[in-house]
Design a protein around this motif. Structure first.
Motif, PDB file in Angstrom:
ATOM      1  N   UNK A  49     -29.662  54.861 103.415  1.00  0.00           N
ATOM      2  CA  UNK A  49     -29.387  55.655 104.599  1.00  0.00           C
ATOM      3  C   UNK A  49     -28.354  54.994 105.482  1.00  0.00           C
ATOM      4  N   UNK A  50     -27.616  55.797 106.233  1.00  0.00           N
ATOM      5  CA  UNK A  50     -26.597  55.334 107.162  1.00  0.00           C
ATOM      6  C   UNK A  50     -26.833  55.998 108.505  1.00  0.00           C
ATOM      7  N   UNK A  51     -26.472  55.305 109.558  1.00  0.00           N
ATOM      8  CA  UNK A  51     -26.477  55.882 110.891  1.00  0.00           C
ATOM      9  C   UNK A  51     -25.023  56.164 111.251  1.00  0.00           C
ATOM     10  N   UNK A  52     -24.688  57.441 111.400  1.00  0.00           N
ATOM     11  CA  UNK A  52     -23.342  57.862 111.776  1.00  0.00           C
ATOM     12  C   UNK A  52     -23.283  58.091 113.272  1.00  0.00           C
ATOM     13  N   UNK A  53     -22.132  57.838 113.875  1.00  0.00           N
ATOM     14  CA  UNK A  53     -21.950  58.183 115.280  1.00  0.00           C
ATOM     15  C   UNK A  53     -20.805  59.177 115.403  1.00  0.00           C
ATOM     16  N   UNK A  65     -26.439  60.660 113.876  1.00  0.00           N
ATOM     17  CA  UNK A  65     -27.175  61.394 112.862  1.00  0.00           C
ATOM     18  C   UNK A  65     -27.493  60.426 111.722  1.00  0.00           C
ATOM     19  N   UNK A  66     -28.519  60.753 110.967  1.00  0.00           N
ATOM     20  CA  UNK A  66     -28.838  59.998 109.766  1.00  0.00           C
ATOM     21  C   UNK A  66     -28.177  60.665 108.575  1.00  0.00           C
ATOM     22  N   UNK A  67     -27.646  59.864 107.668  1.00  0.00           N
ATOM     23  CA  UNK A  67     -27.062  60.360 106.414  1.00  0.00           C
ATOM     24  C   UNK A  67     -27.778  59.624 105.288  1.00  0.00           C
ATOM     25  N   UNK A  68     -28.185  60.353 104.259  1.00  0.00           N
ATOM     26  CA  UNK A  68     -29.036  59.760 103.236  1.00  0.00           C
ATOM     27  C   UNK A  68     -28.520  59.997 101.824  1.00  0.00           C
ATOM     28  N   UNK A  69     -28.705  58.982 100.982  1.00  0.00           N
ATOM     29  CA  UNK A  69     -28.522  59.101  99.544  1.00  0.00           C
ATOM     30  C   UNK A  69     -29.907  58.854  98.954  1.00  0.00           C
ATOM     31  N   UNK A 107     -29.510  66.560 111.899  1.00  0.00           N
ATOM     32  CA  UNK A 107     -28.723  67.118 112.989  1.00  0.00           C
ATOM     33  C   UNK A 107     -28.170  65.961 113.809  1.00  0.00           C
ATOM     34  N   UNK A 108     -27.221  66.258 114.671  1.00  0.00           N
ATOM     35  CA  UNK A 108     -26.721  65.272 115.623  1.00  0.00           C
ATOM     36  C   UNK A 108     -27.683  65.194 116.799  1.00  0.00           C
ATOM     37  N   UNK A 109     -27.930  63.981 117.295  1.00  0.00           N
ATOM     38  CA  UNK A 109     -28.820  63.756 118.429  1.00  0.00           C
ATOM     39  C   UNK A 109     -28.112  62.894 119.469  1.00  0.00           C
ATOM     40  N   UNK A 110     -28.348  63.211 120.740  1.00  0.00           N
ATOM     41  CA  UNK A 110     -27.761  62.451 121.845  1.00  0.00           C
ATOM     42  C   UNK A 110     -28.148  60.975 121.721  1.00  0.00           C
ATOM     43  N   UNK A 117     -30.787  54.238 118.292  1.00  0.00           N
ATOM     44  CA  UNK A 117     -31.205  55.033 117.132  1.00  0.00           C
ATOM     45  C   UNK A 117     -31.148  54.168 115.885  1.00  0.00           C
ATOM     46  N   UNK A 118     -31.926  54.568 114.867  1.00  0.00           N
ATOM     47  CA  UNK A 118     -31.923  53.873 113.581  1.00  0.00           C
ATOM     48  C   UNK A 118     -32.334  54.844 112.486  1.00  0.00           C
TER      49      UNK A 118
END
Length: 136
Positions: A49-53, A65-69, A107-110, A117-118
């Motif tokens: 998983x990755x944390x995108x900004x 947002x979280x991005x997952x493989x 989804x994107x979160x503030x 966030x993590x």
């Protein structure tokens, strides 16, 4: 559906299509989020998983947002991933996204101000079979 509602729906659809074509994603009714960069990386038993900004167009507020493989863990069970956030460093972490079981994004979160966030990933084979190390 009246003509005015149809025009609003058509305009909203055009904005969404333009956002997708431009590589942006809707954040909320207020605006569009533009991806900036990935911040943290997490892996556990083959689940990643990755944390995108990103930032909201017009306000420049930071969102994540979280991005997952995800697929099958090295132990043969289904990988899972989710996004957690806390409002300040002393607050407890709370899951804010659905639990994902396929390669996907949340989804994107503030995430402005004191927010942190993590991403968390794992197979949940046991109650502690996941990892959430690191945050942004």
């Amino acid at each position: 559906m009246n003509k005015r509602t149809s025009l609003k729906l058509l305009a909203a659809t055009a904005v969404m299509a333009g956002a997708v074509a431009a590589g942006t994603t809707p954040a909320s009714a207020q605006g569009v989020i533009v991806f900036d960069q990935w911040r943290t990386y997490q892996s556990f038993v083959g689940c990643e998983g990755w944390l995108d900004s990103g930032y909201e167009v017009g306000t420049n507020e930071v969102h994540v947002r979280g991005a997952f493989k995800l697929g099958t863990s090295t132990r043969g069970t289904v990988c899972k991933g989710w996004l957690e956030r806390r409002t300040d460093p002393n607050a407890p972490w709370q899951r804010i996204s659905d639990i994902h079981t396929a390669s996907d994004t949340t989804y994107w979160y503030y995430d402005g101000g004191t927010y942190q966030a993590r991403v968390c990933v794992g197979d949940l084979l046991y109650s502690n079979s996941y990892s959430c190390e690191g945050y942004w």
